[in-house]
Design a protein around this motif. Structure first.
Motif, mmCIF file in Angstrom:
data_model
loop_
_atom_site.group_PDB
_atom_site.id
_atom_site.type_symbol
_atom_site.label_atom_id
_atom_site.label_comp_id
_atom_site.label_asym_id
_atom_site.label_seq_id
_atom_site.Cartn_x
_atom_site.Cartn_y
_atom_site.Cartn_z
ATOM 1 N N GLN A 239 0.825 -1.199 0.000
ATOM 2 C CA GLN A 239 0.000 0.000 0.000
ATOM 3 C C GLN A 239 0.864 1.256 0.000
ATOM 4 O O GLN A 239 0.531 2.249 -0.638
ATOM 5 N N MET A 240 1.981 1.227 0.699
ATOM 6 C CA MET A 240 2.872 2.380 0.731
ATOM 7 C C MET A 240 3.324 2.752 -0.676
ATOM 8 O O MET A 240 3.269 3.927 -1.062
ATOM 9 N N PHE A 241 3.741 1.756 -1.455
ATOM 10 C CA PHE A 241 4.206 2.060 -2.809
ATOM 11 C C PHE A 241 3.062 2.544 -3.694
ATOM 12 O O PHE A 241 3.268 3.394 -4.565
ATOM 13 N N LEU B 255 2.740 4.757 8.150
ATOM 14 C CA LEU B 255 3.305 3.510 7.687
ATOM 15 C C LEU B 255 3.986 2.810 8.859
ATOM 16 O O LEU B 255 4.128 3.389 9.936
ATOM 17 N N GLY B 256 4.385 1.566 8.651
ATOM 18 C CA GLY B 256 5.001 0.802 9.719
ATOM 19 C C GLY B 256 6.485 1.097 9.876
ATOM 20 O O GLY B 256 7.123 1.696 9.009
ATOM 21 N N TRP C 131 -10.338 6.970 -2.277
ATOM 22 C CA TRP C 131 -9.481 7.070 -3.462
ATOM 23 C C TRP C 131 -8.207 6.245 -3.273
ATOM 24 O O TRP C 131 -7.782 5.513 -4.157
ATOM 25 N N SER C 132 -7.591 6.347 -2.100
ATOM 26 C CA SER C 132 -6.329 5.661 -1.834
ATOM 27 C C SER C 132 -6.483 4.150 -1.813
ATOM 28 O O SER C 132 -5.566 3.419 -2.207
ATOM 29 N N SER C 133 -7.608 3.655 -1.345
ATOM 30 C CA SER C 133 -7.771 2.215 -1.166
ATOM 31 C C SER C 133 -8.478 1.529 -2.334
ATOM 32 O O SER C 133 -8.551 0.300 -2.371
ATOM 33 N N THR C 134 -8.962 2.284 -3.298
ATOM 34 C CA THR C 134 -9.629 1.705 -4.465
ATOM 35 C C THR C 134 -8.591 1.288 -5.507
ATOM 36 O O THR C 134 -7.688 2.068 -5.828
#
Length: 200
Positions: free
Chosen positions: A18-20, A48-49, A136-139
């Protein structure tokens, strides 16, 4: 599409994949690189982790290190680059990524202060804008895009998402035009019923 201000664009802690994806949420925009799109990125941030934070630190020598932050040597566009933060919030060490404009003196410090202000609130809440940015970010890219030539001229270039309008049927809707019920339907269950936070 013009975005501005410092804004949280993903709820939760982004894993490596997800970060990338988050590093270039606007990769599919029309006319990419044909104009200065710095405003699309400037001010975006997410959590982020520790592993992801340390991985990015080790890729290249940082452009600079200042206390709890370091900057990536490579610029995304213009004077916009990634700043990574390690912040103590409510007794816990947490890690964040933000896009700052280094031509704007004090931009990294303002980003840090905005993250601290947002994440130290006693009540978990999301603004409408944060809800839309999370959607938007997770779609997946195949289910989000930009209004093209078949849309009214005033809507062209605006962000769209696929929405299930009826059983067996889908439609594209402008992200900004989603109703509260549609927003709730697109959010994961644990984010649907958070209280509405008024934008500052």
């Amino acid at each position: 599409m013009t975005l501005s201000s410092i804004r949280k664009v993903y709820q939760g802690i982004a894993d490596r994949r997800q970060m990338f994806r988050m590093f270039d949420r606007h990769a599919k925009r029309p006319n990419r690189w044909q104009r200065d799109d710095s405003a699309l990125y400037r001010g975006e941030w997410f959590e982020l982790g520790e592993f992801e934070h340390d991985y990015m630190f080790e890729i290249l020598p940082p452009l600079f290190i200042r206390g709890e932050m370091f900057a990536m040597r490579e610029f995304l566009t213009g004077s916009i680059t990634s700043i990574f933060f390690t912040l103590r919030i409510d007794g816990s060490i947490r890690h964040f990524h933000g896009y700052c404009d280094l031509a704007d003196k004090g931009s990294p410090e303002r980003m840090r202060d905005a993250i601290l202000e947002r994440e130290t609130r006693p009540v978990r809440a999301m603004t409408r804008e944060e809800r839309l940015e999370h959607i938007w970010s997770s779609t997946a890219d195949g289910y989000r895009g930009y209004a093209g030539e078949h849309w009214p001229t005033t809507d062209r270039g605006k962000r769209t998402v696929m929405f299930y309008a009826r059983p067996g049927g889908t439609t594209l809707k402008l992200l900004d035009d989603l109703t509260d019920a549609e927003i709730a339907a697109k959010l994961p269950v644990h984010l649907r019923y958070l209280s509405e936070r008024q934008a500052a």
